[in-house]
Design a protein around this motif. Structure first.
Motif, PDB file in Angstrom:
ATOM      1  N   VAL A 255      -9.966  -7.659   2.469  1.00 57.10           N
ATOM      2  CA  VAL A 255     -11.279  -7.010   2.463  1.00 57.10           C
ATOM      3  C   VAL A 255     -11.330  -5.918   3.526  1.00 57.10           C
ATOM      4  O   VAL A 255     -11.752  -4.776   3.262  1.00 57.10           O
ATOM      5  N   PHE A 256     -10.891  -6.253   4.743  1.00 51.40           N
ATOM      6  CA  PHE A 256     -10.902  -5.265   5.827  1.00 51.40           C
ATOM      7  C   PHE A 256      -9.993  -4.081   5.490  1.00 51.40           C
ATOM      8  O   PHE A 256     -10.329  -2.929   5.782  1.00 51.40           O
ATOM      9  N   ALA A 257      -8.838  -4.359   4.894  1.00 54.88           N
ATOM     10  CA  ALA A 257      -7.904  -3.288   4.544  1.00 54.88           C
ATOM     11  C   ALA A 257      -8.494  -2.389   3.460  1.00 54.88           C
ATOM     12  O   ALA A 257      -8.380  -1.161   3.523  1.00 54.88           O
ATOM     13  N   ALA A 258      -9.132  -3.010   2.443  1.00 53.86           N
ATOM     14  CA  ALA A 258      -9.722  -2.215   1.355  1.00 53.86           C
ATOM     15  C   ALA A 258     -10.825  -1.306   1.876  1.00 53.86           C
ATOM     16  O   ALA A 258     -10.904  -0.124   1.519  1.00 53.86           O
ATOM     17  N   LEU A 259     -11.691  -1.856   2.735  1.00 53.67           N
ATOM     18  CA  LEU A 259     -12.796  -1.055   3.271  1.00 53.67           C
ATOM     19  C   LEU A 259     -12.285   0.069   4.168  1.00 53.67           C
ATOM     20  O   LEU A 259     -12.740   1.217   4.077  1.00 53.67           O
ATOM     21  N   SER A 260     -11.342  -0.267   5.047  1.00 50.29           N
ATOM     22  CA  SER A 260     -10.831   0.749   5.974  1.00 50.29           C
ATOM     23  C   SER A 260     -10.056   1.831   5.228  1.00 50.29           C
ATOM     24  O   SER A 260     -10.152   3.023   5.572  1.00 50.29           O
ATOM     25  N   ALA A 261      -9.270   1.440   4.200  1.00 49.37           N
ATOM     26  CA  ALA A 261      -8.519   2.432   3.428  1.00 49.37           C
ATOM     27  C   ALA A 261      -9.465   3.355   2.669  1.00 49.37           C
ATOM     28  O   ALA A 261      -9.188   4.550   2.512  1.00 49.37           O
ATOM     29  N   TYR A 262     -10.584   2.809   2.221  1.00 49.71           N
ATOM     30  CA  TYR A 262     -11.558   3.631   1.490  1.00 49.71           C
ATOM     31  C   TYR A 262     -12.251   4.633   2.422  1.00 49.71           C
ATOM     32  O   TYR A 262     -12.347   5.830   2.117  1.00 49.71           O
ATOM     33  N   PHE A 263     -12.722   4.144   3.574  1.00 53.21           N
ATOM     34  CA  PHE A 263     -13.501   5.006   4.453  1.00 53.21           C
ATOM     35  C   PHE A 263     -12.635   5.906   5.340  1.00 53.21           C
ATOM     36  O   PHE A 263     -13.064   6.999   5.710  1.00 53.21           O
ATOM     37  N   LEU A 264     -11.427   5.452   5.702  1.00 50.88           N
ATOM     38  CA  LEU A 264     -10.600   6.232   6.622  1.00 50.88           C
ATOM     39  C   LEU A 264      -9.561   7.096   5.909  1.00 50.88           C
ATOM     40  O   LEU A 264      -9.108   8.092   6.471  1.00 50.88           O
ATOM     41  N   ALA A 265      -9.166   6.689   4.697  1.00 56.43           N
ATOM     42  CA  ALA A 265      -8.129   7.453   3.993  1.00 56.43           C
ATOM     43  C   ALA A 265      -8.549   7.880   2.598  1.00 56.43           C
ATOM     44  O   ALA A 265      -7.784   8.553   1.912  1.00 56.43           O
ATOM     45  N   GLY A 266      -9.753   7.500   2.168  1.00 61.96           N
ATOM     46  CA  GLY A 266     -10.223   7.892   0.852  1.00 61.96           C
ATOM     47  C   GLY A 266      -9.463   7.261  -0.290  1.00 61.96           C
ATOM     48  O   GLY A 266      -9.464   7.790  -1.410  1.00 61.96           O
ATOM     49  N   GLU A 267      -8.814   6.107  -0.038  1.00 65.65           N
ATOM     50  CA  GLU A 267      -8.043   5.438  -1.090  1.00 65.65           C
ATOM     51  C   GLU A 267      -8.973   4.563  -1.923  1.00 65.65           C
ATOM     52  O   GLU A 267      -9.746   3.775  -1.390  1.00 65.65           O
ATOM     53  N   ARG A 268      -8.864   4.707  -3.239  1.00 66.13           N
ATOM     54  CA  ARG A 268      -9.688   3.919  -4.158  1.00 66.13           C
ATOM     55  C   ARG A 268      -8.787   3.095  -5.053  1.00 66.13           C
ATOM     56  O   ARG A 268      -7.755   3.566  -5.528  1.00 66.13           O
ATOM     57  N   MET A 269      -9.191   1.860  -5.285  1.00 69.93           N
ATOM     58  CA  MET A 269      -8.426   0.981  -6.151  1.00 69.93           C
ATOM     59  C   MET A 269      -8.897   1.142  -7.595  1.00 69.93           C
ATOM     60  O   MET A 269     -10.088   1.260  -7.859  1.00 69.93           O
ATOM     61  N   SER A 270      -7.943   1.105  -8.507  1.00 71.27           N
ATOM     62  CA  SER A 270      -8.283   1.163  -9.928  1.00 71.27           C
ATOM     63  C   SER A 270      -8.773  -0.210 -10.382  1.00 71.27           C
ATOM     64  O   SER A 270      -8.649  -1.210  -9.667  1.00 71.27           O
ATOM     65  N   LEU A 271      -9.337  -0.246 -11.591  1.00 71.51           N
ATOM     66  CA  LEU A 271      -9.835  -1.508 -12.130  1.00 71.51           C
ATOM     67  C   LEU A 271      -8.705  -2.522 -12.262  1.00 71.51           C
ATOM     68  O   LEU A 271      -8.882  -3.713 -11.972  1.00 71.51           O
ATOM     69  N   SER A 272      -7.521  -2.070 -12.701  1.00 70.59           N
ATOM     70  CA  SER A 272      -6.383  -2.990 -12.851  1.00 70.59           C
ATOM     71  C   SER A 272      -5.949  -3.537 -11.494  1.00 70.59           C
ATOM     72  O   SER A 272      -5.553  -4.710 -11.383  1.00 70.59           O
ATOM     73  N   GLU A 273      -6.025  -2.723 -10.442  1.00 71.32           N
ATOM     74  CA  GLU A 273      -5.654  -3.200  -9.107  1.00 71.32           C
ATOM     75  C   GLU A 273      -6.660  -4.221  -8.587  1.00 71.32           C
ATOM     76  O   GLU A 273      -6.281  -5.197  -7.937  1.00 71.32           O
TER      77      GLU A 273
END
Length: 306
Positions: A255-273
């Motif tokens: 959860v922490f990695a997903a949030l930080s990757a989204y806000f700090l690196a703009g990485e978004r996960m696809s539906l399949s991911e």
């Protein structure tokens, strides 16, 4: 301190450890973008951890430090596990790296069966099925069955190999239960530093260490101290909380990695991911009690003599 307060503190320790590892990708990637390779960062950070650990755990090392052969494979396996993980997150998509790494319960089943002669329980088969399904969902892409490799980047291969090393290390570490945790931690730090040094020697980039600037040294020192502190608080959580509860809390790393990757690196996960991640996370939650010892075969009684 009463038991309730101890458990609350242990939960906080586990959550803090999950937060640190969920954010660890950022400083390693930032250092790489600033021209300091993951090899140099790993070498210097873990040398700091070794030095500080020698001070913090001096009395433990003085009384209980001893060499056992099992420390050699543990140093190599856990060293590669940590080195490959930080290398992968420094250049790959954070959540894909983490999810491939979290396939480790699947490899644990294989190594437990091979080395400890354990067999899968019903829950173990559920873990295998969920892990494989989650992996297939994440890695599937058009043309996959036309001969293309399922993993398309170096970061993905690094993450997968790190999870395999982590699983094998966990299985082998059962033979080292008598060793103090600080001794095992020191072997991990030494292993990561060794792989960092080895990578620099292979590339002929030892001079890179001398090019590290003042502010970068401060980052390296802070990371080393953070990793040491994380090891200490993780040990506290593991000694008080049940292993299943620790595993549940540590899944907050995703959860922490997903949030930080989204806000700090703009990485978004696809539906399949997201779907594959849910399956792999669920498999990790069920990973306790996956195997049991095989019962020895009892020969049939001989017929009575005539």
């Amino acid at each position: 301190m009463d038991l309730v307060k101890q458990k609350r503190l242990a939960v906080l320790c586990a959550m803090t450890s999950a937060l640190v590892w969920g954010l660890m990708w950022f400083p390693f990637r930032h250092m790489a973008e600033a021209g300091v390779s993951t090899a140099t960062t790993s070498l210097m950070v873990y040398l700091v951890s070794i030095a500080l650990g020698g001070v913090v755990f001096f009395d433990t090392y003085r009384r209980q430090l001893r060499f056992e052969r099992v420390l050699v494979p543990l140093t190599l396996l856990y060293g590669w596990c940590n080195f490959s993980y930080t290398w992968a997150v420094s250049e790959g998509q954070v959540m894909r790296v983490l999810l491939l790494f979290y396939l480790s319960p699947l490899w644990t089943v294989f190594f437990s069966s091979l080395l400890l002669h354990e067999r899968l329980t019903r829950r173990g088969w559920q873990v295998v099925a969920m892990s494989l399904t989650g992996c297939a969902v994440i890695l599937y892409r058009p043309g996959l069955f036309d001969g293309a490799l399922p993993l398309s980047t170096r970061a993905e291969w690094l993450a997968l190999s790190g999870g395999v090393a982590f699983a094998l290390g966990n299985v082998i570490s059962r033979q080292a239960q008598g060793l103090p945790v600080p001794v095992k931690s020191a072997s991990v730090w030494l292993g990561v530093a060794g792989f960092g040094l080895g990578a620099l020697l292979v590339r002929g980039d030892l001079a890179e260490i001398g090019a590290v600037s003042g502010w970068q040294w401060l980052v390296l020192l802070a990371l080393g101290a953070t990793l040491l502190a994380t090891s200490v608080i993780s040990m506290h959580g593991l000694t008080i909380l049940p292993a299943t509860q620790v595993m549940t809390l540590m899944l907050m790393e995703l959860v922490f990695a997903a949030l930080s990757a989204y806000f700090l690196a703009g990485e978004r996960m696809s539906l399949s991911e997201w779907a594959g991640g849910a399956l792999i996370g669920g498999a990790s939650l069920l990973s306790g009690g996956m195997t049991e010892k095989r019962r020895p075969t009892v020969p049939a009684p001989a017929p009575p003599a005539a």
